[in-house]
Write a protein that holds these residues in place. Sequence first.
Motif, mmCIF file in Angstrom:
data_model
loop_
_atom_site.group_PDB
_atom_site.id
_atom_site.type_symbol
_atom_site.label_atom_id
_atom_site.label_comp_id
_atom_site.label_asym_id
_atom_site.label_seq_id
_atom_site.Cartn_x
_atom_site.Cartn_y
_atom_site.Cartn_z
ATOM 1 N N ASN A 167 14.623 -9.054 -5.771
ATOM 2 C CA ASN A 167 14.785 -10.427 -5.300
ATOM 3 C C ASN A 167 13.488 -11.008 -4.747
ATOM 4 N N GLY A 168 12.367 -10.345 -4.985
ATOM 5 C CA GLY A 168 11.099 -10.804 -4.439
ATOM 6 C C GLY A 168 10.270 -11.539 -5.464
ATOM 7 N N THR A 169 8.952 -11.367 -5.347
ATOM 8 C CA THR A 169 8.021 -11.942 -6.317
ATOM 9 C C THR A 169 6.997 -10.876 -6.685
ATOM 10 N N ALA A 170 6.184 -11.174 -7.671
ATOM 11 C CA ALA A 170 5.141 -10.225 -8.077
ATOM 12 C C ALA A 170 4.122 -10.010 -6.963
ATOM 13 N N ARG A 171 4.059 -10.920 -6.013
ATOM 14 C CA ARG A 171 3.126 -10.773 -4.895
ATOM 15 C C ARG A 171 3.518 -9.615 -3.983
ATOM 16 N N THR A 172 4.818 -9.287 -3.939
ATOM 17 C CA THR A 172 5.298 -8.226 -3.038
ATOM 18 C C THR A 172 5.817 -7.000 -3.780
ATOM 19 N N LYS A 187 0.968 -16.636 -14.625
ATOM 20 C CA LYS A 187 0.547 -16.309 -13.267
ATOM 21 C C LYS A 187 0.241 -17.566 -12.452
ATOM 22 N N GLU A 188 0.493 -17.453 -11.130
ATOM 23 C CA GLU A 188 0.054 -18.464 -10.178
ATOM 24 C C GLU A 188 -0.784 -17.753 -9.122
ATOM 25 N N PHE A 189 -2.077 -18.056 -9.066
ATOM 26 C CA PHE A 189 -2.991 -17.355 -8.177
ATOM 27 C C PHE A 189 -3.050 -18.013 -6.804
ATOM 28 N N GLU A 190 -3.097 -17.156 -5.759
ATOM 29 C CA GLU A 190 -3.292 -17.668 -4.414
ATOM 30 C C GLU A 190 -4.713 -18.192 -4.247
ATOM 31 N N TYR A 198 -1.419 -12.711 -6.877
ATOM 32 C CA TYR A 198 -0.717 -13.744 -7.630
ATOM 33 C C TYR A 198 0.764 -13.421 -7.736
ATOM 34 N N LYS A 199 1.529 -14.428 -8.049
ATOM 35 C CA LYS A 199 2.921 -14.263 -8.450
ATOM 36 C C LYS A 199 3.074 -15.009 -9.763
#
Length: 269
Positions: A167-172, A187-190, A198-199
């Motif tokens: 239930n999270g994101t690729a960031r975690t 991808k969406e980069f921080e 990224y997530k």
Amino acid sequence: MRVWLKANRILPLTMLMKKLKMKLAGYFRYYGITDNSRDIENFRYLVRRLTFKWLNRRSQKKSYTWIRFDRMFKNFEVPKAKINEGIATIKISRSIIEDTVKFKAKLPDSAGAYLICAKGVNVLPERMKQLEYKFVNELPVIYVGIAGRPTSRVKSLRNRDFKNHFNGTARTSTLRKSIGILFGFEKEFENPNNNLKYKFTNRHEDQLSKWMKDNLVMNFVAIDNPMEFELYIIKTYEPPLNLKDNKSERNKVFRKELSILRTTAYMNN
């Protein structure tokens, strides 16, 4: 252990036995896995005989008969071979996921280790369909992990690892990151200058969560010292999505390619 006992036989008996007990306890925590009972029993038997041998070589005069030695072993409460709780299985199906309260009652809010399997090789991303696998309950093992690292604020199979992966994101979740990359998700980069943080887009994160809940199975065991267990299950099951501490020759080329994909800013889908 043979070398260690020979080198430490000159220690005072109390100190020697204290150190020996710690070594045995650590060995049993690490290797005390279901189906490994014979090996750890044999290890304890070997340690007992080696201890008897080297204690009797501390001086010219024989120190122990077997009767006296066994009495001493018992008095010092030398740990016996112990199997940890076997790996239990929770099938991650849509009905269980939707009924959060019911699911959480089954998954312990404690430290532990887990294996994640696919419901079949055919449901996996294309790059994974030709890999070699180890199987649990006839399902391919793709990833293993632990809840309970010293650096983790939350040490819970239920409230950290299950939550982050499903239930999270690729960031975690490195598992989500690997699977999403293999599916070619956007991808969406921080930070544009950092390819590691990224997530995926919200649409792709939702798509990934649904795919994981529909197609993966989480096998777990609640144990107090998962750090000592993790390397064992990585070595035993050789999961292709574990990049760190995985020394297996099996799927080595794939893991190297995946590592590159995870740190590449842009992909050709």
